[in-house]
Design an enzyme around this catalytic site. Structure first.
Site, PDB file in Angstrom:
ATOM      1  CD  GLU A  18      -2.769  -1.225   2.448  1.00  0.00           C
ATOM      2  OE1 GLU A  18      -3.573  -0.296   2.612  1.00  0.00           O
ATOM      3  OE2 GLU A  18      -2.629  -2.165   3.242  1.00  0.00           O
ATOM      4  CB  SER A  32      -5.801  -1.223   0.413  1.00  0.00           C
ATOM      5  OG  SER A  32      -5.584  -0.051   1.159  1.00  0.00           O
ATOM      6  CE1 TYR A  60      -7.054   3.948  -1.108  1.00  0.00           C
ATOM      7  CE2 TYR A  60      -6.636   1.682  -1.748  1.00  0.00           C
ATOM      8  CZ  TYR A  60      -6.824   2.630  -0.773  1.00  0.00           C
ATOM      9  OH  TYR A  60      -6.799   2.266   0.548  1.00  0.00           O
ATOM     10  NE  ARG A 117     -13.241   2.625   6.180  1.00  0.00           N
ATOM     11  CZ  ARG A 117     -12.104   2.386   5.525  1.00  0.00           C
ATOM     12  NH1 ARG A 117     -11.186   3.312   5.402  1.00  0.00           N
ATOM     13  NH2 ARG A 117     -11.889   1.185   4.990  1.00  0.00           N
ATOM     14  CG  ASP A 142     -14.487  -1.149   6.034  1.00  0.00           C
ATOM     15  OD1 ASP A 142     -14.809   0.039   6.212  1.00  0.00           O
ATOM     16  OD2 ASP A 142     -13.379  -1.492   5.592  1.00  0.00           O
ATOM     17  CD  GLU A 192     -10.674  -5.677   6.551  1.00  0.00           C
ATOM     18  OE1 GLU A 192      -9.771  -4.895   6.212  1.00  0.00           O
ATOM     19  OE2 GLU A 192     -10.745  -6.852   6.159  1.00  0.00           O
ATOM     20  CG  ASN A 245      -7.915   0.821   7.818  1.00  0.00           C
ATOM     21  OD1 ASN A 245      -6.923   1.169   8.441  1.00  0.00           O
ATOM     22  ND2 ASN A 245      -7.964   0.820   6.503  1.00  0.00           N
ATOM     23  N   GLY A 270      -7.530   5.529   5.163  1.00  0.00           N
ATOM     24  CA  GLY A 270      -7.026   6.506   4.197  1.00  0.00           C
ATOM     25  C   GLY A 270      -7.242   7.929   4.679  1.00  0.00           C
TER      26      GLY A 270
END
Length: 306
Positions: free
Chosen positions: A22, A148, A210, A249, A251, A267, A269, A273
């Site tokens: 990443e 990602s 992205y 964050r 998801d 999961e 994070n 980002g």
């Protein structure tokens, strides 16, 4: 955050780049955060992280490290341990929370202990995964410690067992496929911000995340109140159960045909980002917190003691 003895604005080293899959995402996050921190009044040094990072930090002597790294080494507790050793306060989660969240199997154990809904999953060696279906299709195969959506395979009903790329690790995570809408909720400190509905033409993979036009964000998500409240509750509980700090964050997938029973936590994070249009900053903006204000809050929240 530690203060400065000179009375000058704190020196912030923005850690970005690194060696993970990443890297490019991290460079983008780092540049955007560096620009925002300058707007917020900090002295900023951008650091493209490599094996010489300890020496670079010793030379720079920052008051705070803003961790804009993504993926392995930057997000899994490794650089956090280095910063703890050097006694440099840093943003985002500490060593244990970072390591737990990055290890998908361990994170699921934490979620289960906290009563949070997840799908059936197991670790399996790549030889076994390629030989036969280790779970009934449909299921997902992915690295146990990447982010990602790097290296994600979806095995549909009627498909053969997957042939994995040579870059995949020897042991992978296999989990039951969770159908439905892609939702996400950011947590800032002790506050769950809101829910975003991520609209894509297919799987929310690396390109969808992205590439310009790869996805569309609906914020706040148009959801039943029960589902909105559950996302906010689950995200904050996941943040606390893992021991996160700063911004995280979480998801979700939501199968709306099943109501609340169709909401599954995927999961968390610990270093989402961080461009102005990324999901977590976008949610902060929706709540009235500008990107420079968000970055300033993260620096002020920095610590190497927890």
């Amino acid at each position: 955050m530690a203060g400065t003895s000179s009375g000058m604005a704190p020196r912030v080293a923005v850690l970005m780049g690194g060696l993970s899959a990443e890297r490019e995402v991290s460079l983008s996050s780092g540049r955007e955060c560096a620009a925002a921190l300058r707007v917020a009044g900090f002295q900023v040094i951008e650091v493209d992280c490599g094996p010489d990072l300890p020496a670079r930090l010793a030379e720079i002597k920052p008051d705070v490290a803003f961790n804009a790294l993504h993926g392995r080494w930057g997000e899994d507790g490794c650089v956090q341990g280095l910063l703890e050793w050097l006694r440099i306060p840093y943003t985002h989660s500490g060593v244990l929370a970072s390591s737990l969240a990055m290890d998908k199997a361990r994170a699921k154990e934490v979620y289960a202990a906290a009563g949070l809904p997840t799908v059936t999953s197991r670790l399996a060696c790549r030889e076994e995964v390629e030989a036969h279906h280790v779970l009934p299709p449909p299921y997902v195969v992915k690295p146990n410690n990447e982010g990602s959506s790097v290296g994600v395979y979806i095995v549909r009903e009627g498909a053969n067992a997957p042939r994995l790329a040579a870059t995949m690790p020897e042991v992978v995570m296999v989990e039951t496929y969770a159908p439905g809408r892609e939702l996400t909720t950011a947590v800032m400190g002790d506050r769950a911000l809101c829910v975003t509905d991520i609209i894509t033409s297919g799987w929310y993979d690396y390109d969808a995340k992205y590439t310009t036009g790869g996805s569309r964000h609906v914020i706040p998500a148009d959801l039943p109140q029960e589902i909105t409240e559950a996302c906010l509750d689950y995200a904050l509980r996941a943040h606390r159960a893992l021991g996160c700090r700063g911004v995280s964050r979480t998801d979700f997938r939501w199968d709306e045909t099943r109501g609340l029973a169709g909401l599954i936590l995927l999961e968390t994070n610990t270093q989402p980002g961080m461009t102005p249009t990324s999901l977590a900053p976008e949610q902060a903006g929706h709540c009235g917190i500008s990107f420079p204000e968000l970055c300033r809050w993260m620096v002020e929240d920095a610590s190497c003691n927890r």
